[in-house]
Design an enzyme around this catalytic site. Structure first.
Site, PDB file in Angstrom:
ATOM      1  N   SER A   1      16.051  36.149  44.827  1.00 23.21           N
ATOM      2  CA  SER A   1      14.829  35.782  45.563  1.00 23.21           C
ATOM      3  C   SER A   1      13.865  36.950  45.535  1.00 23.21           C
ATOM      4  O   SER A   1      14.245  38.070  45.213  1.00 23.21           O
ATOM      5  CB  SER A   1      15.186  35.473  47.021  1.00 23.21           C
ATOM      6  OG  SER A   1      15.254  36.671  47.787  1.00 23.21           O
ATOM      7  N   ASP A   2      12.616  36.675  45.876  1.00 21.30           N
ATOM      8  CA  ASP A   2      11.732  37.803  46.115  1.00 21.30           C
ATOM      9  C   ASP A   2      11.934  38.209  47.574  1.00 21.30           C
ATOM     10  O   ASP A   2      12.675  37.568  48.324  1.00 21.30           O
ATOM     11  CB  ASP A   2      10.268  37.427  45.800  1.00 21.30           C
ATOM     12  CG  ASP A   2       9.437  38.665  45.500  1.00 21.30           C
ATOM     13  OD1 ASP A   2       8.416  38.546  44.821  1.00 21.30           O
ATOM     14  OD2 ASP A   2       9.827  39.763  45.947  1.00 21.30           O
ATOM     15  N   TYR A   3      11.284  39.256  47.973  1.00 21.74           N
ATOM     16  CA  TYR A   3      11.484  39.911  49.262  1.00 21.74           C
ATOM     17  C   TYR A   3      11.284  38.926  50.435  1.00 21.74           C
ATOM     18  O   TYR A   3      10.175  38.455  50.631  1.00 21.74           O
ATOM     19  CB  TYR A   3      10.472  41.042  49.365  1.00 21.74           C
ATOM     20  CG  TYR A   3      10.742  42.083  50.396  1.00 21.74           C
ATOM     21  CD1 TYR A   3      10.546  41.840  51.746  1.00 21.74           C
ATOM     22  CD2 TYR A   3      11.198  43.346  50.028  1.00 21.74           C
ATOM     23  CE1 TYR A   3      10.781  42.809  52.690  1.00 21.74           C
ATOM     24  CE2 TYR A   3      11.432  44.326  50.975  1.00 21.74           C
ATOM     25  CZ  TYR A   3      11.225  44.052  52.311  1.00 21.74           C
ATOM     26  OH  TYR A   3      11.451  45.023  53.247  1.00 21.74           O
TER      27      TYR A   3
END
Ligand code: GLC
Length: 754
Positions: free
Chosen positions: A294-296
């Protein structure tokens, strides 16, 4: 042509093929890393794992000291001991990573090693030019080498996995992240995506200096409405397949072991919950078995997206879509155990993701050699960092990234015997502007500023008269007088203008493309002295610098050029290096033209001076300020008419060769990036007026000619028809060859129906 540019393979046959259409040949397949030994090892390990330990492998807390997002929930050593952390974001340094690794391997129940991820975007400590600058080189070999150097340094600092290359196509320069990618073109973007993946991962993942590459951000992140980071991308399936997906396919086919999901939604479905594109396209259709991160806090953000009512629902959606690793929000590890045990989250989904995390660690050899970069005193780390060779590599890459936009009256190159040189502008000694915004491990003290570069090149023979003139972004013109005075006493003037490095990259979007503050006015005031003036731009996006055109005779686009930027700029200013770079992104006259890009459609009313009712503006030309592919040299080149090997191609033999003779008509050696574009003149769907389908850097001595040859095949001529089938249709194709997308010579050929 250099077939780094695969495309998305054909969609499942929806209806019978049309007789004369040709389906795509078998698309390139990613290299296979999976082995029976890997499966046996991972099967045996997973059989021992509890639910909590499995979900722990999917957990990636923020790093110790590096948080690149809003809400950092850093993991702690107890979580490592309990097996609740599988990978780390933003933790680096051989000594620190070794200490944490020893806890994981020696103090947790199963001793599963950690994998350390980090944003090594364009170099680690030896910071290279920002990716948009590297891309201007049109030099995949150099770009690959830059990534290799980054991997050597990053791995010595304990890093196993970089969140790069960023491969998002960007056609809206208001978007701050245009600086992080390869610009507006899917072909160039694909070639460079593959080169960067190969550079980061090297020829053997088990070697200590290999790091996993991550193609990001999947997908169409650059299509954000309004150029506003994180905003909606509402694009057609055709645009998705023709523009935004190809660089990801190129990265996958180059063997990328990781992909990062994008923050945006596409047409109502957030990417962190996008089963069709992750499970169905990436994994099933493309056959990719890598790790999707995932991104942040991207999993948690499914709640503000409005598709998850709470954390556990967000986690269930992410896992179901195939998001394997939860970066920072710690939902998988804290909220899903109960869901899995209650049967509301299928164990099979958990197992599929855990397997991909363990596969990644296995492929890196971490189970056999978890301490691969550990030298407890950090000696190896120091030995690999900012070496003279790495600096030389960064300087060469920077030299190749500088785009000469204007050079009226051959003001450049300057002579080193210049007696007095005025150095003006807010970026002449801006150390951080050499690094750009995403040089996470970069240090300002490592950078050579333009003034330092000038002093090193000119020594005591030239008097430098330095005047800042203005700040980067203020309305204060009180420094103008001093700047003009400095120019008046000088034989020549070099100005360093542009953006602050925090005006581009993530969450740094602008509604204006103008030079910030009063810098343009400063340049015009200095130019009014009549002295030979050169403007060097340090910026992270296309700028609307039309006000300088015709007033400032020489303009050099330097982007944010890395630790050796000061030297590289000086090398070009004084002619030690002849610039060869080309624009990887269109420069608009002003932001009102956005989006504007070379591979546009013709429309039913193409712009015309003679016809009012056509697609154009009242207040600015319909053409850009500087076109994709534009870049001048200190010499000149002549293109003869291109020639095709065959005037007609049968559908069963779609191999074509295009040759063009290029001559250096100037007085000094130079490198020309010869570009080849193709147009499908008439098709069953509308086609762009040009599409880059090849480029070659050609070095020519004064007076020398070379014949440059390009091979075209199915993929260079293919398109998606109205049923999204990848086909080559019969009809004429026009080939354009030249040194810029707006300066070409052409030749046509035909694909026959039979
Ligand atoms: C950021 C960026 C992403 C980066 C990640 C980890 O939000 O979107 O590109 O790799 O967080 O720092």
């Amino acid at each position: 042509m250099n077939r780094e540019v695969p495309t998305v393979p054909p969609r499942p046959l929806l209806v019978g093929m049309i007789a004369v259409l040709l389906a795509a040949p078998a698309a390139a397949k990613p290299p296979v890393y999976a082995t029976p030994a890997e499966k046996a090892f991972v099967d045996a390990l997973m059989a021992k794992m509890t639910v909590e330990e499995k979900l722990g492998q999917l957990n990636q807390p923020a790093g110790v000291g590096n948080n690149t997002g809003p809400a950092a929930m850093t993991g702690n050593e107890d979580q490592i001991r309990k097996g609740e952390i599988g990978t780390y974001l933003g933790t680096q340094g051989a000594v620190l990573t070794c200490r944490l690794q020893r806890i994981a391997v020696e103090q947790s129940r199963l001793g599963i090693p950690l994998m350390f991820g980090y944003d090594v975007i364009h170099g680690h400590r030896t910071v290279f030019p920002v990716p948009l600058g590297e891309s201007a080189s049109f030099d995949p070999v150099e770009v690959q080498h830059a990534a290799r150097v980054a991997a050597i340094e990053a791995s010595a600092h304990g890093i196993h996995w970089t969140y790069a290359p960023m491969v998002d196509i960007a056609r809206d320069p208001r978007w701050g992240r245009v600086v992080e990618g390869a610009g507006e073109d899917p072909y160039l973007g694909s070639v460079l995506a593959a080169a960067r993946v190969r550079g980061f991962q090297g020829d053997d993942l088990r070697k200590p200096d290999a790091v996993l590459a991550t193609a990001k951000h999947f997908v169409a992140y650059g299509a954000a409405e309004g150029g506003r980071d994180y905003d909606v991308a509402d694009i057609s399936e055709r645009t998705l397949h023709e523009v935004y997906l190809p660089p990801f396919k190129a990265a996958v086919d180059a063997g990328a072991q990781s992909i990062m999901a994008a923050f945006n939604e596409i047409a109502g479905v957030p990417m962190h919950a996008h089963r069709p594109l992750i499970e169905d396209l990436l994994r099933k259709e493309w056959g990719w078995d890598g790790l999707l991160v995932s991104d942040y806090t991207g999993v948690m953000e499914l709640m503000p997206h409005g598709v998850a009512a709470d954390r556990k629902q967000a986690g269930a959606l992410g896992l179901r879509a195939g998001v394997d690793v939860d970066m920072v929000s710690q939902i998988y590890v804290k909220d899903l155990p109960a869901e899995v045990k209650a049967g509301r989250v299928p164990m099979a989904q958990v197992d599929a993701s855990v397997r991909r995390v363990l596969n990644a660690k296995y492929r890196l050899g971490l189970f056999e050699n978890p301490y691969r970069s550990c030298t407890d005193d950090g000696a190896h780390e120091r030995a690999m960092t900012l070496t003279p060779q790495h600096r030389a590599d960064a300087r060469r890459m920077a030299q190749k990234s500088l785009v000469l936009l204007e050079n009226d009256n051959d003001v450049l190159p300057l002579s080193k015997s210049v007696r007095t040189l005025a150095v003006i502008g807010p970026l002449a000694d801006h150390r951080r502007a050499m690094l750009g915004n995403w040089a996470v491990a970069g240090r300002e003290e490592d950078a050579v500023t333009p003034i330092e570069g000038l002093k090193a090149a000119l020594g005591d023979g030239t008097r430098l008269v330095i005047a800042k003139g203005a700040d980067i972004d203020s309305q204060d013109t009180s420094g103008f007088a001093q700047a003009v005075a400095a120019a008046k006493q000088a034989d020549a003037v070099v100005m360093f203008l542009g953006e602050h490095p925090d005006m581009s990259a993530e969450a740094n979007n602008r509604t204006s493309l103008d030079l910030p503050g009063v810098q343009e006015q400063l340049a015009l005031a200095v130019a009014a002295t009549g002295k030979p003036v050169v403007a060097v731009l340090l910026n992270g996006r296309p700028l609307s610098i039309g006000g300088l055109k015709g007033k400032v005779p020489a303009i050099l686009e330097a982007w944010f050029p890395g630790v050796e930027g000061g030297h590289a700029i000086t090398d070009v200013l004084f002619g030690d290096v002849n610039p060869s770079a080309k624009l990887p992104v269109t420069f608009p006259h002003n932001v009102g033209q956005v989006p504007i890009y070379y591979a546009h459609k013709n429309t039913g009313r193409p712009p015309s001076e003679q016809e009012k009712y056509t697609s154009k503006y009242l207040d600015v030309p319909w053409t850009p300020l500087y076109a994709f592919g534009h870049g001048l040299s200190y010499t000149t080149f002549r293109y003869d008419a291109p020639v095709v090997a065959k005037k007609t191609l049968a559908p069963s033999a779609l191999q074509q060769q295009v040759s063009v003779r290029v001559t250096n008509t100037g007085k000094r050696e130079g490198v020309e990036v010869v570009q080849l574009y193709v147009r499908d003149d008439v098709a069953t769907v509308t086609r762009p007026v040009k599409q880059l389908r090849g480029f070659q850097r050609v070095s020519l001595a004064p007076g020398e000619s070379k014949t440059v040859t390009f091979d075209l095949g199915f993929e260079d001529l293919a398109m998606y028809d109205d049923r999204m089938q990848r086909v080559v249709e019969p009809g004429t194709f026009t080939v354009y060859v030249g040194g810029s997308s707006d300066r070409t010579r052409e030749v046509a050929f035909e694909v026959t129906a039979q």
